[in-house]
Scaffold this motif. Sequence first.
Motif, PDB file in Angstrom:
ATOM      1  N   SER A  65       0.839  -1.190   0.000  1.00 13.10           N
ATOM      2  CA  SER A  65       0.000   0.000   0.000  1.00 13.10           C
ATOM      3  C   SER A  65       0.878   1.247   0.000  1.00 13.10           C
ATOM      4  O   SER A  65       2.057   1.218   0.355  1.00 13.10           O
ATOM      5  N   SER A  66       0.268   2.376  -0.421  1.00 12.42           N
ATOM      6  CA  SER A  66       1.012   3.630  -0.478  1.00 12.42           C
ATOM      7  C   SER A  66       1.524   4.047   0.891  1.00 12.42           C
ATOM      8  O   SER A  66       2.651   4.551   1.022  1.00 12.42           O
ATOM      9  N   TRP A  67       0.728   3.833   1.943  1.00 19.54           N
ATOM     10  CA  TRP A  67       1.136   4.241   3.287  1.00 19.54           C
ATOM     11  C   TRP A  67       2.326   3.431   3.782  1.00 19.54           C
ATOM     12  O   TRP A  67       3.234   3.960   4.429  1.00 19.54           O
ATOM     13  N   VAL A  68       2.339   2.148   3.446  1.00 14.85           N
ATOM     14  CA  VAL A  68       3.495   1.318   3.826  1.00 14.85           C
ATOM     15  C   VAL A  68       4.735   1.781   3.071  1.00 14.85           C
ATOM     16  O   VAL A  68       5.831   1.889   3.637  1.00 14.85           O
ATOM     17  N   LEU A  69       4.578   2.064   1.782  1.00  8.60           N
ATOM     18  CA  LEU A  69       5.690   2.553   0.973  1.00  8.60           C
ATOM     19  C   LEU A  69       6.236   3.864   1.530  1.00  8.60           C
ATOM     20  O   LEU A  69       7.461   4.033   1.678  1.00  8.60           O
ATOM     21  N   PHE A  70       5.330   4.796   1.853  1.00  9.51           N
ATOM     22  CA  PHE A  70       5.767   6.081   2.380  1.00  9.51           C
ATOM     23  C   PHE A  70       6.474   5.921   3.732  1.00  9.51           C
ATOM     24  O   PHE A  70       7.436   6.634   4.038  1.00  9.51           O
ATOM     25  N   ALA A  71       5.992   4.995   4.545  1.00  9.64           N
ATOM     26  CA  ALA A  71       6.636   4.748   5.838  1.00  9.64           C
ATOM     27  C   ALA A  71       8.052   4.213   5.643  1.00  9.64           C
ATOM     28  O   ALA A  71       8.993   4.630   6.332  1.00  9.64           O
ATOM     29  N   ILE A  72       8.217   3.302   4.687  1.00  8.54           N
ATOM     30  CA  ILE A  72       9.553   2.754   4.407  1.00  8.54           C
ATOM     31  C   ILE A  72      10.481   3.851   3.892  1.00  8.54           C
ATOM     32  O   ILE A  72      11.636   3.967   4.328  1.00  8.54           O
ATOM     33  N   ILE A  73       9.970   4.685   2.993  1.00  9.64           N
ATOM     34  CA  ILE A  73      10.786   5.780   2.449  1.00  9.64           C
ATOM     35  C   ILE A  73      11.183   6.762   3.539  1.00  9.64           C
ATOM     36  O   ILE A  73      12.330   7.232   3.586  1.00  9.64           O
ATOM     37  N   PHE A  74      10.245   7.082   4.439  1.00  6.78           N
ATOM     38  CA  PHE A  74      10.529   8.055   5.491  1.00  6.78           C
ATOM     39  C   PHE A  74      11.573   7.542   6.491  1.00  6.78           C
ATOM     40  O   PHE A  74      12.486   8.281   6.884  1.00  6.78           O
ATOM     41  N   PHE A  75      11.445   6.288   6.904  1.00  6.37           N
ATOM     42  CA  PHE A  75      12.325   5.774   7.952  1.00  6.37           C
ATOM     43  C   PHE A  75      13.648   5.213   7.429  1.00  6.37           C
ATOM     44  O   PHE A  75      14.601   5.065   8.194  1.00  6.37           O
ATOM     45  N   SER A  76      13.733   4.919   6.139  1.00  3.97           N
ATOM     46  CA  SER A  76      14.971   4.340   5.613  1.00  3.97           C
ATOM     47  C   SER A  76      16.189   5.259   5.727  1.00  3.97           C
ATOM     48  O   SER A  76      17.306   4.759   5.909  1.00  3.97           O
ATOM     49  N   PRO A  77      16.055   6.609   5.671  1.00  4.92           N
ATOM     50  CA  PRO A  77      17.246   7.445   5.879  1.00  4.92           C
ATOM     51  C   PRO A  77      17.852   7.299   7.278  1.00  4.92           C
ATOM     52  O   PRO A  77      19.039   7.591   7.460  1.00  4.92           O
ATOM     53  N   PHE A  78      17.062   6.868   8.252  1.00  7.34           N
ATOM     54  CA  PHE A  78      17.598   6.667   9.594  1.00  7.34           C
ATOM     55  C   PHE A  78      18.578   5.491   9.602  1.00  7.34           C
ATOM     56  O   PHE A  78      19.376   5.352  10.538  1.00  7.34           O
ATOM     57  N   ILE A  79      18.515   4.648   8.568  1.00  9.25           N
ATOM     58  CA  ILE A  79      19.414   3.495   8.455  1.00  9.25           C
ATOM     59  C   ILE A  79      20.544   3.793   7.483  1.00  9.25           C
ATOM     60  O   ILE A  79      21.722   3.623   7.816  1.00  9.25           O
ATOM     61  N   GLN A  80      20.212   4.245   6.270  1.00 11.28           N
ATOM     62  CA  GLN A  80      21.226   4.556   5.266  1.00 11.28           C
ATOM     63  C   GLN A  80      20.643   5.571   4.287  1.00 11.28           C
ATOM     64  O   GLN A  80      19.715   5.277   3.545  1.00 11.28           O
ATOM     65  N   GLU A  81      21.198   6.780   4.279  1.00  5.77           N
ATOM     66  CA  GLU A  81      20.595   7.875   3.534  1.00  5.77           C
ATOM     67  C   GLU A  81      20.709   7.697   2.020  1.00  5.77           C
ATOM     68  O   GLU A  81      19.733   7.897   1.291  1.00  5.77           O
ATOM     69  N   ASP A  82      21.889   7.356   1.535  1.00  5.28           N
ATOM     70  CA  ASP A  82      22.066   7.241   0.085  1.00  5.28           C
ATOM     71  C   ASP A  82      21.181   6.137  -0.492  1.00  5.28           C
ATOM     72  O   ASP A  82      20.544   6.312  -1.537  1.00  5.28           O
ATOM     73  N   GLY A  83      21.161   5.001   0.191  1.00  4.37           N
ATOM     74  CA  GLY A  83      20.302   3.907  -0.262  1.00  4.37           C
ATOM     75  C   GLY A  83      18.842   4.293  -0.234  1.00  4.37           C
ATOM     76  O   GLY A  83      18.059   3.878  -1.103  1.00  4.37           O
ATOM     77  N   ALA A  84      18.454   5.096   0.751  1.00  3.34           N
ATOM     78  CA  ALA A  84      17.063   5.531   0.862  1.00  3.34           C
ATOM     79  C   ALA A  84      16.664   6.410  -0.325  1.00  3.34           C
ATOM     80  O   ALA A  84      15.564   6.263  -0.887  1.00  3.34           O
TER      81      ALA A  84
END
Length: 211
Positions: free
Chosen positions: A2-21
């Motif tokens: 779903s779009s909300w799950v995708l947006f959540a992954i995109i938002f929180f992924s920089p906390f792990i690795q910014e370039d990959g996000a």
Amino acid sequence: MSSWVLFAIIFFSPFIQEDGAVIFAATASLAGVAPTAMIIAVILAGLVGSDAWKYWMGRLARRYDWAHRFAEKPGVSIAGDLIRKEFYQTMLTARFVPGTRIPTYIAAGFFKAYYPKYILTLTFTAAVYVAILFGLFHSVGMIAGEKAKIWLPIIAVVVLALYILVRWLNHVNKHQGPMTPMTDEFDHPMPGMPGFEGTPLVERSSKKEEE
């Protein structure tokens, strides 16, 4: 997904690795799984959110003795000069040079950069980075299709390596600006650092003034 799950992954992924996000967000945009404007807004929010708190790590560190000992290490006062005198250039350089972001953002707090200016500059550098990467993916990716996700990062690394080399050669000769060689010649006492009055760096400076 779903779009909300995708947006959540995109938002929180920089906390792990910014370039990959950012690459993941650009890839999602290229695939058309969600509106590009929304993806850009979410990845920008994630980039700023993942870095905004690092400033306060530096501010908090000023309270502890180990931070005073750290300030005696070669080059720390030079980093302070870059934050105070060349803040925008230093923040922009940190955005594009791997391995320098976290130290730069912590140093911004350690040397008490103005926090609103830090956030605005952080947002600007993130927007420039996102605009460049999304622009590459959409302009070249439409032609090369899936292969763009493989060779675009390679091109980015090559361009970045050339950029670092040019800046390094330039500043090795001039001894100024971002990426200045960290030598004792440019070290000096740091004003406004409580408890630093008795450190060797300050004592050495006082002796020079007496001479």
